[in-house]
Design an enzyme around this catalytic site. Sequence first.
Site, PDB file in Angstrom:
ATOM      1  N   HIS A  17     -11.541   2.545 -13.290  1.00  0.00           N
ATOM      2  CA  HIS A  17     -11.375   3.041 -14.661  1.00  0.00           C
ATOM      3  C   HIS A  17     -13.093   2.534 -15.627  1.00  0.00           C
ATOM      4  O   HIS A  17     -13.626   3.334 -15.890  1.00  0.00           O
ATOM      5  CB  HIS A  17     -10.771   1.977 -15.829  1.00  0.00           C
ATOM      6  CG  HIS A  17      -9.250   2.255 -15.068  1.00  0.00           C
ATOM      7  ND1 HIS A  17      -8.256   1.150 -15.081  1.00  0.00           N
ATOM      8  CD2 HIS A  17      -8.836   3.345 -15.336  1.00  0.00           C
ATOM      9  CE1 HIS A  17      -7.152   1.718 -14.680  1.00  0.00           C
ATOM     10  NE2 HIS A  17      -7.516   2.262 -14.569  1.00  0.00           N
ATOM     11  N   LYS A  41       8.019  -0.033 -21.242  1.00  0.00           N
ATOM     12  CA  LYS A  41       7.621  -1.197 -19.486  1.00  0.00           C
ATOM     13  C   LYS A  41       7.405  -1.986 -20.276  1.00  0.00           C
ATOM     14  O   LYS A  41       6.912  -2.824 -21.168  1.00  0.00           O
ATOM     15  CB  LYS A  41       5.653   0.256 -19.367  1.00  0.00           C
ATOM     16  CG  LYS A  41       6.083   1.631 -18.837  1.00  0.00           C
ATOM     17  CD  LYS A  41       4.665   1.419 -18.295  1.00  0.00           C
ATOM     18  CE  LYS A  41       4.777   3.629 -17.728  1.00  0.00           C
ATOM     19  NZ  LYS A  41       2.895   4.045 -17.865  1.00  0.00           N
ATOM     20  N   ARG A  90      -8.869  11.091  -9.724  1.00  0.00           N
ATOM     21  CA  ARG A  90      -9.325  10.636  -8.511  1.00  0.00           C
ATOM     22  C   ARG A  90      -8.654  11.284  -6.560  1.00  0.00           C
ATOM     23  O   ARG A  90      -9.470  11.801  -6.380  1.00  0.00           O
ATOM     24  CB  ARG A  90      -7.975   9.236  -7.568  1.00  0.00           C
ATOM     25  CG  ARG A  90      -8.618   7.700  -8.465  1.00  0.00           C
ATOM     26  CD  ARG A  90      -7.494   7.191  -8.922  1.00  0.00           C
ATOM     27  NE  ARG A  90      -6.186   7.685  -9.446  1.00  0.00           N
ATOM     28  CZ  ARG A  90      -5.161   7.124 -10.364  1.00  0.00           C
ATOM     29  NH1 ARG A  90      -5.964   5.767  -9.706  1.00  0.00           N
ATOM     30  NH2 ARG A  90      -4.219   7.244 -11.191  1.00  0.00           N
ATOM     31  N   SER A 129      -4.498   0.446 -11.286  1.00  0.00           N
ATOM     32  CA  SER A 129      -4.189  -1.010 -11.499  1.00  0.00           C
ATOM     33  C   SER A 129      -3.212  -1.075 -10.470  1.00  0.00           C
ATOM     34  O   SER A 129      -2.931  -2.120  -9.898  1.00  0.00           O
ATOM     35  CB  SER A 129      -3.800  -0.574 -13.092  1.00  0.00           C
ATOM     36  OG  SER A 129      -5.095  -0.487 -13.440  1.00  0.00           O
TER      37      SER A 129
END
Length: 167
Positions: A17, A41, A90, A129
Amino acid sequence: MKIAVYPGSFDPITLGHLDIIRRASAMFDKLVVVVSVNTAKSPLFSADERVKMIKEAVKDLSNVEIDCYEGLIIDYCKEKNIKILLRGLRAITDFEYELQIAQTNKAFSHNEVDTVFLTTSLEYAYLSSSTVREFASFHGDISRCVTDYVAQKIYEKYGYDKQAIGG
Ligand code: ADP
């Protein structure tokens, strides 16, 4: 003035990030990193903790601001009159998902908000993450994945000491 918003969970912010933030901060006049708050979440870090870790990581970048938002990012963009979203890619697997989100955001914002993608620097291509959290939960050494400050906060969360693993 060219302003972009970089939204994400950042639970926690990784060097991947950070690499995107640094490169984007050189491309835009201002970059706002927005921590998305999703009450459905259960994140490892609270929104305040995530904001604090990002602030610490970008303290040398004068044109980067941090905010947090509960709701649709296109609504945030509308409130702040920002028309550029930034996302990182990515791998091809990110692309399919990100393309769909970008097209949805474009359509639902009545073509007001466009998404710009930066591809990851290769050394961070494997970082996420979730893998950092998982690795840390088994007391793995995550010092190559996050800043020292973030690593310390993760070690505290999982209740172990960096020294104990020789980091
Ligand atoms: P989300 O929970 O919305 O997927 P994340 O916090 O995981 O958000 O990531 C925010 C953005 O950063 C996404 O666009 C994601 O693809 C990108 N990103 C995450 N890790 C990396 C990395 N290692 N290199 C480049 N971009 C990354």
